[in-house]
Enzyme design. Structure first.
Site, PDB file in Angstrom:
ATOM      1  N   ASN A  10      27.476  29.464 -63.067  1.00 25.29           N
ATOM      2  CA  ASN A  10      27.434  28.780 -61.816  1.00 25.29           C
ATOM      3  C   ASN A  10      28.631  28.329 -61.348  1.00 25.29           C
ATOM      4  O   ASN A  10      29.196  27.378 -62.039  1.00 25.29           O
ATOM      5  CB  ASN A  10      26.488  27.486 -61.925  1.00 25.29           C
ATOM      6  CG  ASN A  10      26.350  26.747 -60.581  1.00 25.29           C
ATOM      7  OD1 ASN A  10      26.826  27.552 -59.551  1.00 25.29           O
ATOM      8  ND2 ASN A  10      25.868  25.665 -60.354  1.00 25.29           N
ATOM      9  N   HIS A  93      19.326  23.153 -57.676  1.00 23.91           N
ATOM     10  CA  HIS A  93      20.486  22.252 -58.478  1.00 23.91           C
ATOM     11  C   HIS A  93      20.535  20.713 -58.259  1.00 23.91           C
ATOM     12  O   HIS A  93      20.182  20.601 -56.926  1.00 23.91           O
ATOM     13  CB  HIS A  93      21.642  23.215 -58.221  1.00 23.91           C
ATOM     14  CG  HIS A  93      22.856  22.747 -59.358  1.00 23.91           C
ATOM     15  ND1 HIS A  93      23.452  21.416 -59.034  1.00 23.91           N
ATOM     16  CD2 HIS A  93      23.240  23.209 -60.347  1.00 23.91           C
ATOM     17  CE1 HIS A  93      24.253  21.491 -60.127  1.00 23.91           C
ATOM     18  NE2 HIS A  93      24.171  22.590 -60.999  1.00 23.91           N
ATOM     19  N   GLU A  95      22.829  19.199 -57.609  1.00 22.14           N
ATOM     20  CA  GLU A  95      24.038  18.879 -56.485  1.00 22.14           C
ATOM     21  C   GLU A  95      23.303  19.167 -54.987  1.00 22.14           C
ATOM     22  O   GLU A  95      23.655  18.716 -54.084  1.00 22.14           O
ATOM     23  CB  GLU A  95      25.147  19.724 -56.768  1.00 22.14           C
ATOM     24  CG  GLU A  95      25.823  19.176 -57.776  1.00 22.14           C
ATOM     25  CD  GLU A  95      26.688  19.944 -58.628  1.00 22.14           C
ATOM     26  OE1 GLU A  95      27.123  21.237 -58.127  1.00 22.14           O
ATOM     27  OE2 GLU A  95      27.311  19.674 -59.834  1.00 22.14           O
ATOM     28  N   GLY A 228      28.434  25.831 -65.819  1.00 23.14           N
ATOM     29  CA  GLY A 228      29.161  25.425 -64.571  1.00 23.14           C
ATOM     30  C   GLY A 228      30.532  25.630 -64.854  1.00 23.14           C
ATOM     31  O   GLY A 228      31.112  26.715 -64.701  1.00 23.14           O
TER      32      GLY A 228
HETATM   33  C1  PEP Z   1      25.683  23.068 -63.467  1.00 17.35           C
HETATM   34  O1  PEP Z   1      26.397  22.698 -62.604  1.00 17.35           O
HETATM   35  O2  PEP Z   1      24.906  23.975 -63.511  1.00 17.35           O
HETATM   36  C2  PEP Z   1      26.388  22.743 -64.822  1.00 17.35           C
HETATM   37  C3  PEP Z   1      25.799  22.869 -65.997  1.00 17.35           C
HETATM   38  O3  PEP Z   1      27.916  22.397 -64.624  1.00 17.35           O
HETATM   39  P1  PEP Z   1      28.630  22.207 -66.081  1.00 17.35           P
HETATM   40  O4  PEP Z   1      28.714  23.302 -67.255  1.00 17.35           O
HETATM   41  O5  PEP Z   1      30.182  22.225 -65.679  1.00 17.35           O
HETATM   42  O6  PEP Z   1      28.469  20.922 -66.508  1.00 17.35           O
END
Ligand code: PEP
Length: 247
Positions: A10, A93, A95, A228
């Site tokens: 992502n 998600h 966010e 992410g």
């Molecule tokens: C994400 O946003 O889906 C995620 C898992 O981010 P990160 O790997 O940066 O924690």
């Protein structure tokens, strides 16, 4: 048959045309990756990313609207993602849930739209730190699953990603026992709700890195990862793909 494992990246609101060189590098290094690999770049990059990804890497969106078309300024329909070359879309998600007020019902409606357009919906669930501290994790995940998965979901059109909100982008991860507990609950909860529940891919997401990937992929019912920050560079995402292929 065990579900095919999935390493999904992502990119969030990161990257530009020059960043597609990272996809070139992944294609060069992993022409036959040994697991399904997906990159979800910002929407404007879906079409050029698909042109460079070939068959080794699938391309997906990060959100879609619940309606098929219409007066929704700034939004993107699932069929438009598909037209641009996407085969998957991340939905719900944390966010999006936090920044855009998306509820479980919103996510279910978007997932139904994704299915109607022929996209695989990657539905995200996860507890906040306060919910975990209050001992509510399993109840929160169960409620999110019940509310976010639409009728008609199958192992072929739906992937679930467990992403504890407090682990995203923080460098913190749950213990392997905590991940195992949630993934076992998710597998059980899908029975009766999703056709071929045993075949639904269950991803873990939240600070997955090359250093912790193998340990996470060894946990029962973890069929891959939603990544992410570490998906932005082939040098980081590549070893995660390799760890998943070997798991
Ligand atoms: C994400 O946003 O889906 C995620 C898992 O981010 P990160 O790997 O940066 O924690």
């Amino acid at each position: 048959m065990a579900p095919r494992k999935l390493a999904a990246g992502n990119w969030k609101m990161n990257g530009d045309l020059a960043a597609l060189a990272e996809i070139d590098a992944l294609v060069a290094d992993y022409p036959a990756p040994g697991c399904e690999v997906l990159i979800c770049p910002p929407a404007l990059l879906i079409h050029p990313a698909k042109a460079r990804a070939g068959d080794a890497i699938a391309i997906g969106g990060q959100d879609c609207h619940a309606d098929a078309s219409g007066a929704h300024t700034g939004d993107i329909a699932a069929a438009q993602l598909r037209d641009a070359g996407a085969t998957h879309v991340i939905l719900g998600h944390s966010e999006r849930r936090a920044d855009h007020g998306e509820t479980d019902a919103t996510v279910a409606a978007k997932a139904a739209a994704a299915h109607a357009a022929g996209l695989v919906a990657i539905i995200c669930v996860g507890e906040t730190e306060a919910q975990r501290d209050a001992g509510e994790t399993l109840a929160v995940i169960a409620a999110q699953l019940d509310g976010s998965i639409p009728d008609g979901a199958t192992a072929a059109n739906t992937v679930i990603a467990y992403e504890p909100v407090w682990a995203i982008g923080t460098g913190r991860t749950p213990t392997t026992d905590q991940i195992a507990e949630v993934h076992a609950l998710m597998r059980e909860r899908l029975e009766g709700k999703v056709a071929d529940a045993a075949g639904v891919r269950l991803l873990y997401g939240g600070s997955v890195k090359p250093a912790n990937a193998a340990e996470i992929f060894a946990i029962p019912h973890v069929d891959g990862a939603l990544v992410g920050g570490a998906s932005l560079k082939a040098a980081d995402f590549g070893p995660i793909i390799a760890a998943l292929a070997e798991a």
